[in-house]
Design a protein around this motif. Structure first.
Motif, PDB file in Angstrom:
ATOM      1  N   ILE A 180      -0.407   3.422   4.617  1.00  0.00           N
ATOM      2  CA  ILE A 180      -1.615   2.654   4.917  1.00  0.00           C
ATOM      3  C   ILE A 180      -2.795   3.153   4.090  1.00  0.00           C
ATOM      4  O   ILE A 180      -2.998   4.363   3.942  1.00  0.00           O
ATOM      5  N   ALA A 181      -3.582   2.229   3.579  1.00  0.00           N
ATOM      6  CA  ALA A 181      -4.773   2.596   2.824  1.00  0.00           C
ATOM      7  C   ALA A 181      -5.866   3.088   3.763  1.00  0.00           C
ATOM      8  O   ALA A 181      -6.111   2.495   4.820  1.00  0.00           O
ATOM      9  N   SER A 182      -6.527   4.161   3.363  1.00  0.00           N
ATOM     10  CA  SER A 182      -7.651   4.707   4.129  1.00  0.00           C
ATOM     11  C   SER A 182      -8.649   5.271   3.126  1.00  0.00           C
ATOM     12  O   SER A 182      -8.621   6.460   2.803  1.00  0.00           O
ATOM     13  N   TYR A 183      -9.517   4.418   2.636  1.00  0.00           N
ATOM     14  CA  TYR A 183     -10.452   4.826   1.589  1.00  0.00           C
ATOM     15  C   TYR A 183     -11.411   5.901   2.099  1.00  0.00           C
ATOM     16  O   TYR A 183     -12.037   5.753   3.150  1.00  0.00           O
ATOM     17  N   ILE A 236      -7.402   4.868  -1.139  1.00  0.00           N
ATOM     18  CA  ILE A 236      -7.416   3.752  -2.077  1.00  0.00           C
ATOM     19  C   ILE A 236      -8.175   2.601  -1.446  1.00  0.00           C
ATOM     20  O   ILE A 236      -8.005   2.316  -0.254  1.00  0.00           O
ATOM     21  N   GLY A 237      -9.046   1.959  -2.227  1.00  0.00           N
ATOM     22  CA  GLY A 237      -9.839   0.890  -1.644  1.00  0.00           C
ATOM     23  C   GLY A 237     -10.063  -0.292  -2.570  1.00  0.00           C
ATOM     24  O   GLY A 237     -10.097  -1.438  -2.123  1.00  0.00           O
ATOM     25  N   ALA A 238     -10.237  -0.054  -3.857  1.00  0.00           N
ATOM     26  CA  ALA A 238     -10.525  -1.142  -4.792  1.00  0.00           C
ATOM     27  C   ALA A 238      -9.360  -2.125  -4.870  1.00  0.00           C
ATOM     28  O   ALA A 238      -8.198  -1.718  -4.956  1.00  0.00           O
ATOM     29  N   GLY A 239      -9.677  -3.415  -4.853  1.00  0.00           N
ATOM     30  CA  GLY A 239      -8.642  -4.436  -4.864  1.00  0.00           C
ATOM     31  C   GLY A 239      -7.616  -4.302  -5.968  1.00  0.00           C
ATOM     32  O   GLY A 239      -6.403  -4.363  -5.702  1.00  0.00           O
ATOM     33  N   PRO A 240      -8.028  -4.115  -7.233  1.00  0.00           N
ATOM     34  CA  PRO A 240      -7.033  -3.972  -8.305  1.00  0.00           C
ATOM     35  C   PRO A 240      -6.105  -2.775  -8.083  1.00  0.00           C
ATOM     36  O   PRO A 240      -4.909  -2.852  -8.384  1.00  0.00           O
ATOM     37  N   ASP A 241      -6.655  -1.682  -7.553  1.00  0.00           N
ATOM     38  CA  ASP A 241      -5.827  -0.501  -7.284  1.00  0.00           C
ATOM     39  C   ASP A 241      -4.840  -0.775  -6.158  1.00  0.00           C
ATOM     40  O   ASP A 241      -3.693  -0.316  -6.197  1.00  0.00           O
ATOM     41  N   VAL A 242      -5.293  -1.507  -5.157  1.00  0.00           N
ATOM     42  CA  VAL A 242      -4.409  -1.866  -4.044  1.00  0.00           C
ATOM     43  C   VAL A 242      -3.257  -2.730  -4.542  1.00  0.00           C
ATOM     44  O   VAL A 242      -2.088  -2.507  -4.182  1.00  0.00           O
ATOM     45  N   ILE A 243      -3.566  -3.715  -5.368  1.00  0.00           N
ATOM     46  CA  ILE A 243      -2.511  -4.585  -5.895  1.00  0.00           C
ATOM     47  C   ILE A 243      -1.489  -3.776  -6.684  1.00  0.00           C
ATOM     48  O   ILE A 243      -0.272  -3.968  -6.543  1.00  0.00           O
ATOM     49  N   ASN A 244      -1.960  -2.860  -7.500  1.00  0.00           N
ATOM     50  CA  ASN A 244      -1.042  -2.008  -8.265  1.00  0.00           C
ATOM     51  C   ASN A 244      -0.177  -1.159  -7.343  1.00  0.00           C
ATOM     52  O   ASN A 244       1.022  -0.970  -7.591  1.00  0.00           O
ATOM     53  N   ALA A 245      -0.779  -0.640  -6.270  1.00  0.00           N
ATOM     54  CA  ALA A 245      -0.021   0.170  -5.308  1.00  0.00           C
ATOM     55  C   ALA A 245       0.995  -0.683  -4.563  1.00  0.00           C
ATOM     56  O   ALA A 245       2.117  -0.235  -4.286  1.00  0.00           O
ATOM     57  N   ARG A 262       5.203  -0.320  -4.629  1.00  0.00           N
ATOM     58  CA  ARG A 262       5.791  -0.052  -3.312  1.00  0.00           C
ATOM     59  C   ARG A 262       5.347   1.294  -2.741  1.00  0.00           C
ATOM     60  O   ARG A 262       6.056   1.915  -1.962  1.00  0.00           O
ATOM     61  N   SER A 263       4.157   1.728  -3.150  1.00  0.00           N
ATOM     62  CA  SER A 263       3.615   2.977  -2.612  1.00  0.00           C
ATOM     63  C   SER A 263       2.609   2.715  -1.501  1.00  0.00           C
ATOM     64  O   SER A 263       2.027   3.646  -0.949  1.00  0.00           O
ATOM     65  N   LEU A 264       2.406   1.442  -1.151  1.00  0.00           N
ATOM     66  CA  LEU A 264       1.443   1.052  -0.124  1.00  0.00           C
ATOM     67  C   LEU A 264       1.970  -0.165   0.624  1.00  0.00           C
ATOM     68  O   LEU A 264       2.487  -1.097   0.013  1.00  0.00           O
ATOM     69  N   ASP A 265       1.844  -0.117   1.962  1.00  0.00           N
ATOM     70  CA  ASP A 265       2.355  -1.207   2.797  1.00  0.00           C
ATOM     71  C   ASP A 265       1.258  -2.080   3.397  1.00  0.00           C
ATOM     72  O   ASP A 265       1.498  -3.250   3.702  1.00  0.00           O
TER      73      ASP A 265
END
Length: 347
Positions: A52-55, A81-90, A94-97
């Protein structure tokens, strides 16, 4: 700059278990153009885990301070992680659900051909951003943006706030210079004079202005809002019944945590802004005064309309192709956040 080149330059490189009660009775007939349609499970299998992302560590701090019940699954990783482009890459790696973003990253992901769905909505009624100028700038209003270099991140909330502000001021894209950056580059770009203006989050602006206002930097307030604060997840994650059930259990906690933070600003100011972000208590209080009251709509109709307007705005500028955004929403989760909070937070 040619739109295609622009894109390349930017994106190359419980109570927890109780919160699940009724999940299987939610709107299982999700959008048939892409969203999963299997009913959500009533229980989360014991071996289930989510990343889970937790900026800036906000989510787990919020849960801890609010003393929320333990989640009925393992959090394998809280990703800063918080920025949209970084989230999409994650998501792609498959490093982020599951991630927390504004409305524009799901549109960008769709344009890039990545299948992900919105699973929870918090409505934002007040601006979360303001425009900051570089040191020495003579800009004092959005109308003064004409001919200026503007920091623009197509895949983030800051991007749509800028586009909406330009439209409201009657400025065309060809009347300004959009400089492709991601939001984590905005401050450096302002400081160096690479751009004349950048949209900053209200919790970013105080530190920047404290350092550079004596050199002529200033803020340009805007009444443009980015309506959606949302949770979203890859389609592949949502197609996994165990992970989908875990997300359904997480959503009520997410909603309750935001309500707790809103109702306890003094504690949050001290524990987050002062202790982890090195802001003064006065700066923290200034940010808290601008905070949005969390609002979790039982129906997503308004959110879908807003998302469609945003996608159409991007399409008008040639940044994405026009499409029907209803395919971005997984309606199985639609009522979960609203059911978890008191009536005054359901809008």
């Amino acid at each position: 700059m040619h739109r295609r080149a622009f894109l390349t330059s930017v994106f190359g490189a419980s109570a927890a278990v109780a919160g699940l009660s009724g999940c299987a009775h939610g709107n299982a007939a999700a959008d048939t153009r892409g969203a999963a349609t299997e009913p959500l499970a009533d229980k989360v299998p014991a071996s289930t885990s989510l990343k889970i992302a937790s900026y800036l560590g906000q989510q787990q701090l919020q849960f801890r301070l609010a003393k929320l019940p333990e989640l009925p699954f393992k959090v394998a990783d809280w990703l800063n992680i918080g920025a949209g482009p970084d989230v999409i890459n994650a998501f792609r790696a498959r490093s982020l659900d599951l991630a927390n973003n504004a409305g524009i990253p799901p549109i960008q992901a769709h344009y890039q051909g990545f299948d992900a769905k919105i699973v929870a909505i918090d409505i934002t009624r007040k601006p979360n951003y303001l425009f900051a100028t570089r040191p020495g700038s003579d800009i004092r209003a959005v109308g003064d943006f004409k001919g200026k270099k503007l920091a623009f991140s197509q895949g983030q909330a800051q991007g749509v706030v800028l586009l909406r502000a330009l439209k409201k001021a009657g400025l065309g894209y060809d009347e300004v210079k959009l400089v492709p950056l991601t939001s984590n580059q905005f401050l450096t770009a302002l400081q160096s004079g690479q751009v004349d203006v950048a949209p900053l989050a209200i919790n970013q602006a105080p530190a920047y202005l404290k350092q550079y206002s004596s050199k002529g930097a200033r803020s340009i307030p805007t009444d443009v809002v980015d309506l959606l604060n949302l949770l979203w997840a890859p389609r592949s994650v949502l197609d996994d019944p165990a992970k989908a059930a875990a997300i359904a259990a997480y959503i009520p906690q997410w909603a309750k945590g935001q309500v707790w933070q809103y109702e306890h600003p003094d504690v949050w100011n001290e524990e987050f802004y002062v202790k982890t972000q090195n802001l003064t208590l006065a700066q923290a209080r200034g940010i808290a005064a601008l905070a949005n009251k969390p609002l979790f709509p039982p129906s997503w109709d308004e959110a879908i309309r807003w998302e469609q307007e945003t996608a159409d705005l991007l399409a008008e500028g040639g940044f994405v192709k026009k499409f029907d955004v209803s395919s971005l929403f997984d309606h199985r989760f639609e009522s979960l956040a609203a059911k978890a909070v008191p009536e005054e937070y359901r809008r």
